[in-house]
Design a protein around this motif. Structure first.
Motif, PDB file in Angstrom:
ATOM      1  N   THR A  73      -8.441  53.010  33.558  1.00 37.30           N
ATOM      2  CA  THR A  73      -7.621  52.971  34.902  1.00 37.30           C
ATOM      3  C   THR A  73      -6.435  54.222  34.762  1.00 37.30           C
ATOM      4  OG1 THR A  73      -5.330  51.740  33.350  1.00 37.30           O
ATOM      5  CG2 THR A  73      -6.681  50.402  34.349  1.00 37.30           C
ATOM      6  N   ASP A  74      -6.440  55.078  34.018  1.00 34.90           N
ATOM      7  CA  ASP A  74      -5.437  56.378  33.873  1.00 34.90           C
ATOM      8  C   ASP A  74      -6.785  56.865  34.875  1.00 34.90           C
ATOM      9  OD1 ASP A  74      -6.978  56.360  31.239  1.00 34.90           O
ATOM     10  OD2 ASP A  74      -5.494  57.355  30.679  1.00 34.90           O
ATOM     11  N   ILE A  75      -7.982  57.158  35.260  1.00 33.45           N
ATOM     12  CA  ILE A  75      -8.420  58.275  35.175  1.00 33.45           C
ATOM     13  C   ILE A  75      -8.032  58.608  37.037  1.00 33.45           C
ATOM     14  CG2 ILE A  75     -10.657  56.353  36.450  1.00 33.45           C
ATOM     15  CD1 ILE A  75     -12.661  59.089  34.604  1.00 33.45           C
ATOM     16  N   GLY A  76      -7.205  57.608  37.671  1.00 30.66           N
ATOM     17  CA  GLY A  76      -7.100  58.196  39.478  1.00 30.66           C
ATOM     18  C   GLY A  76      -8.137  57.619  40.199  1.00 30.66           C
ATOM     19  N   THR A 120      -3.811  46.747  33.032  1.00 31.16           N
ATOM     20  CA  THR A 120      -4.006  47.717  31.955  1.00 31.16           C
ATOM     21  C   THR A 120      -5.045  48.763  31.418  1.00 31.16           C
ATOM     22  OG1 THR A 120      -3.646  46.476  30.393  1.00 31.16           O
ATOM     23  CG2 THR A 120      -2.030  46.584  30.579  1.00 31.16           C
ATOM     24  N   ASP A 121      -4.694  49.870  30.614  1.00 28.76           N
ATOM     25  CA  ASP A 121      -5.788  50.708  30.148  1.00 28.76           C
ATOM     26  C   ASP A 121      -6.421  50.426  29.347  1.00 28.76           C
ATOM     27  OD1 ASP A 121      -7.019  52.862  30.510  1.00 28.76           O
ATOM     28  OD2 ASP A 121      -6.258  54.106  29.809  1.00 28.76           O
ATOM     29  N   PRO A 122      -8.161  49.992  29.951  1.00 31.19           N
ATOM     30  CA  PRO A 122      -9.004  49.753  28.305  1.00 31.19           C
ATOM     31  C   PRO A 122      -9.799  51.289  27.866  1.00 31.19           C
ATOM     32  CG  PRO A 122      -9.589  49.465  31.212  1.00 31.19           C
ATOM     33  CD  PRO A 122      -8.868  50.037  30.790  1.00 31.19           C
ATOM     34  N   GLY A 140      -7.355  49.576  23.995  1.00 34.75           N
ATOM     35  CA  GLY A 140      -7.623  50.402  25.335  1.00 34.75           C
ATOM     36  C   GLY A 140      -6.775  51.874  24.404  1.00 34.75           C
ATOM     37  N   ASP A 141      -6.014  52.260  25.419  1.00 37.34           N
ATOM     38  CA  ASP A 141      -5.304  53.088  25.582  1.00 37.34           C
ATOM     39  C   ASP A 141      -3.666  53.699  26.566  1.00 37.34           C
ATOM     40  OD1 ASP A 141      -3.853  55.765  24.467  1.00 37.34           O
ATOM     41  OD2 ASP A 141      -4.436  57.032  26.285  1.00 37.34           O
TER      42      ASP A 141
END
Length: 554
Positions: A73-76, A120-122, A140-141
């Motif tokens: 998810t935190d990739i843009g 949330t980020d997997p 995840g992170d």
């Protein structure tokens, strides 16, 4: 011959399969060109989607035949939007307000994807299906490191989506961990970065258990991440990390025995080999249990990524059911490979697919893609098991996945060796989705291909059941009935992958021509096949049917 290869002789009923393999080898010599191997007999590739919207680093096949694809998810922003009015607001490191999807559901029937919502980020998480078919996805992170997510599959026309628990979380942060479904329906989770422990879902009251083996196998590269975990028919667990392996009794929290160290390179993330437990056979009462580990990276390839060291070309095969097992290292891949995925095929052979020939896992840490899959003939003689297949033209390296589909194809997705989506690179973020059809799907085999026409939706442990088949031409051999699990594919390892080949009676021809009934005995218990949904393939002379889904339970 060592004990480690005693079961590698060609079985009498499989001898003709090796004759087919040698024939294909002759064909192979005629089809080699500067572009690689071509020809239907060496498999075919098909581009399914030009743009799936995300680069899938985790993929799982549901018992509705759909595939759940997951990215960070935190990739843009991704390239597929969430439904109108649906957005994600969070403490994300890149986008605090994000209206794009980072998970999609692919439907092979319509060749389309539907966006799914993840909060949330997997990133580099783990997972496996529960006995009722629910996909459990863990860790995840950043904000996802302790998260437990579930996806209850639905008919392709439904609106099922991810649910993130607000009441239960992991007892330890999990990043690069491994899940395994247990005979009692729980999941056990091993390791992760800086997590030298294990835990259960549902959780134990006494919290995570320290697991010294993960501490002992650590090194400067952390080559014990995503450990290989296989549930043995005894009920114990085979756990492999770095180059070492043990048999572990999770009920008593004891190490039953330590196995010899595999020769050569580190085999786990970030060195990135792969592993399968070879098919469990009813023909020998499931008494022979073999582990196969192939590929990896040289030690130092991750720490010194600029060197782009050659990956490993070796495979180790060990009969862990032997009293004194040893690694048989006679199998050598046609070319080096790290980040390869190993897929158990319905024919009881193994496909080695995806990966690179130099480097290791990690962002921009690899070059020289391994475009050609390799078919590993499980029952051929040592030194004669590997056959290169037709190559793809798409590099599938870091963060790519592979999953066996219901029709026998292999679904291929992902590959993103960058921190974000990058498309102007020698090895760009890959949004294309393709499939590989092994040689058994060749139209030339259709006259001998069985079709399952009647089968139970559910079978009970150790109870016989009957399947009705139709085959265009008369059967000349006993048909195999093979149960294949649907694993969670990530980082070159299929968590929960197993194949159980059932004990079957000779087929009985019924009144209608080319219609047969085959009686088999369900797995004897949950240590052999944990409860849940499996694909049931009928296989005639190494030519599989399309699978039907069947629930195995007590």
């Amino acid at each position: 011959m060592s004990k480690g290869v005693r079961s590698a002789r060609i079985h009498p009923e499989q001898r003709w399969r090796w004759m087919r393999a040698t024939t294909i080898l002759v064909i192979l010599s005629c089809f080699v060109s500067s572009q690689g191997v071509r020809g239907q007999d060496l498999g075919t590739w098909q581009l399914l989607l030009e743009n799936a919207g995300i680069a899938s680093m985790h993929t799982a096949l549901t018992h509705f035949g759909t595939l759940v694809m997951i990215d960070r998810t935190d990739i843009g922003a991704s390239q597929i939007n969430l439904p109108p009015g649906v957005c994600r607001d969070s403490d994300d490191l890149v986008l605090k307000h994000d209206c794009t999807a980072h998970s999609v559901l692919y439907d092979p029937g319509t060749n389309t994807v539907r966006p799914l919502f993840l909060q949330t980020d997997p990133w580099c998480s783990s997972g496996q299906f529960m006995p009722d078919g629910t996909l459990m996805q863990t860790g995840g992170d950043f904000d996802g490191v302790r998260k437990i997510r579930t996806f209850v599959p639905c008919d392709p026309t439904g609106t099922c989506d991810w649910v993130e628990s607000t009441t239960t979380e992991l007892q330890s942060g999990r990043w690069y961990s491994t899940n395994q479904l247990l005979p009692d329906g729980r999941q056990i989770i091993f390791g992760g970065r800086s997590a030298f422990n294990l835990e259960f879902i549902p959780p134990n009251a006494n919290g995570p258990l320290y697991f010294p083996f993960l501490n002992a196998t650590n090194d400067d590269q952390n080559d014990n991440l995503y450990p290989y975990v296989h549930l043995l028919p005894s009920g114990n667990l085979f756990v492999f990390a770095n180059r070492d392996s043990i048999e572990y009794n999770y009920l008593t929290d004891t190490v039953v025995r330590a196995f010899p160290q595999i020769p050569g390179e580190p085999r786990n993330y970030p060195s990135a080999g792969s592993s399968v437990m070879l098919p469990l056979l009813g023909s020998n009462n499931f008494s022979v249990v073999e582990i196969l580990v192939c590929g990896g990276a040289q030690y130092g390839a991750y720490l010194n990524s600029a060197a782009q060291m050659p990956c490993s070309s070796t495979c180790g095969r060990m009969v862990v059911s032997d009293p004194t097992p040893t690694w048989d290292m006679t199998d050598v891949m046609p070319f080096p490979r790290c980040m390869g995925d190993m897929i158990l095929l319905p024919t009881r052979d193994v496909m080695i697919i995806n990966g690179a020939q130099q480097g290791s896992q990690g962002w921009t840490n690899a070059i020289n893609p391994a475009f050609s899959p390799v078919l590993y003939y499980t029952y051929a003689s040592p030194g004669y098991r590997m056959l290169p297949m037709a190559p793809t033209t798409i590099a599938r390296m870091y963060h790519s996945t592979a999953n066996l589909m219901q029709d026998g194809r292999i679904f291929i997705a992902g590959s993103n060796p960058h921190q974000f989506y990058v498309f102007n690179s020698d090895y760009p973020t890959e949004l294309r989705v393709e499939s590989f059809s092994p040689p058994y799907l060749s139209a030339s085999n259709d006259l001998e291909r069985p079709t399952i026409t009647v089968a139970p939706q559910q079978i009970t442990y150790n109870v016989p059941f009957t399947v009705t088949l139709s085959v265009p031409v008369a059967l000349t051999t006993t048909v195999e009935l093979n149960l294949v699990s649907a694993p969670y594919s990530t980082h070159s390892y299929q968590q929960g992958q197993r194949l159980v080949s059932l004990a079957v009676a000779a087929p009985i021809q019924v009144a209608l021509a080319s219609v047969y009934q085959v009686t088999a005995t369900a797995p004897r218990g949950p240590t052999l096949a944990p409860p849940g949904y499996y694909m049931l393939f009928a296989v005639n002379r190494a030519i599989p049917s399309k699978a039907i889904w069947i629930l195995v339970s007590s």
